[in-house]
Design an enzyme around this catalytic site. Structure first.
Site, short mmCIF file in Angstrom:
data_model
loop_
_atom_site.label_atom_id
_atom_site.label_comp_id
_atom_site.label_asym_id
_atom_site.label_seq_id
_atom_site.Cartn_x
_atom_site.Cartn_y
_atom_site.Cartn_z
N HIS A 99 0.44 -1.44 0.12
CA HIS A 99 -0.03 0.11 0.14
C HIS A 99 0.80 1.39 0.04
CE1 HIS A 99 -1.99 3.19 2.53
NE2 HIS A 99 -2.95 3.21 1.40
N SER A 100 0.67 2.11 -0.27
CA SER A 100 1.26 3.53 -0.81
C SER A 100 2.60 3.02 -1.01
CB SER A 100 0.90 3.95 0.23
OG SER A 100 1.17 5.61 0.22
#
Length: 303
Positions: A99-100
């Site tokens: 994520h990210s």
């Protein structure tokens, strides 16, 4: 149920959480910048139960050790964290879900070690950190990383203690995409209780990390190394939706356009309702898409 795991490293340990049967298909989960392994707490229970999920805390985050004094946080250091954990787990081939910032780390690992990655899942990330279009901006970013590190070392400030309410409020103020529930989940692993209040666990030097930048052309060429095995999930109210990006993020628009034009048949790019933390705030929005991708024999299978 999950179990806590620690992997020894020369400067201490890398902490992680593990779900699922040890013999299950291996999935290594990588959190975002300044977050921790708890970012996957609400998503993983909704995914296929025959997989072995390990969500690690990058060095300087969560419950993992901080790097030694005087050492900056280079982006490739996070990639080496993945190498160390994979070696400790004796995983020769596995799925990466990030994520990210964790997506950028997952992407870089996949391009450097494509033979070790069977599938790549990127949540609110396109797999890369892109170079500023202007050379002076690139130089400025490198200088700023050094200056911030030296400034932190000179101040030598003790971590600030806050009440639980204040600690959560500060976290939410810093990230408008987090809900109060999601922030509380991250705070459980991201702070330690002391006699004077909660202290964030993260190493302040993490804010000074030096990034590895790539051009759009390099990104497309690298992603072709692992084509047919990539799922990208972007939130409609997240950070990477083209029509909502600021002009300074034109390179992100260019990258997405390049992906959709050059790699349209090689990757799955899906937009879902939600914000940057959709996997934590509303995990049911993405859990079905990810589950189908994980269980499909071919990643081109219908999502």
């Amino acid at each position: 149920m999950f179990s806590e795991v620690k992997f020894p490293v020369p400067w201490g340990h890398v902490a992680a959480k593990a779900w699922g049967p040890p013999e299950g298909h291996p999935v290594l989960c990588l959190h975002g910048w300044l977050d921790n392994a708890n970012t996957f707490d609400r998503l993983i229970p909704l995914l296929p139960r025959d997989c072995r999920y390990v969500a690690m805390d990058f060095s300087g985050h969560g419950l993992s050790s901080h790097r030694p004094a005087g050492c900056p946080y280079y982006f490739l250091d996070y990639v080496s964290d993945v190498c160390r954990v994979a070696a400790a787990l004796r995983w020769r081939r596995f799925t990466l879900m990030g994520h990210s910032m964790g997506g950028s780390v997952a992407g870089m690992f996949a391009f450097m070690y494509p033979e070790m990655v069977d599938k790549l899942i990127l949540l609110e990330n396109l797999g890369f950190l892109l170079a500023p279009e202007d050379t002076e901006a690139w130089l400025k970013s490198k200088r700023l990383a050094i200056d911030r590190l030296l400034s932190l070392e000179a101040k030598q400030q003790a971590p600030r203690a806050r009440s639980p309410k204040a600690a959560l409020q500060r976290l939410l103020e810093a990230n408008r995409h987090l809900t109060a529930e999601g922030g509380a989940i991250l705070l459980q692993r991201g702070a330690t209780e002391t006699p004077t209040g909660l202290v964030y666990n993260r190493d302040m030097r993490v804010r000074t990390q030096s990034r590895e930048y790539l051009t759009v052309e390099q990104c497309v060429k690298l992603l072709q190394k692992i084509k047919d095995r990539v799922l990208i999930i972007l939130a409609q109210d997240g950070l990477l939706v083209p029509h909502k990006l600021e002009s300074r993020n034109q390179f992100v628009k260019s990258l997405r356009e390049a992906f959709e034009h050059t790699l349209k048949e090689d990757i799955r790019l899906v937009e879902v309702p939600g914000s940057h933390f959709v996997h934590l705030n509303e995990p049911e929005v993405v859990s079905g898409i990810i589950s189908n991708f994980l269980t499909a024999q071919n990643s081109r299978a219908r999502l």
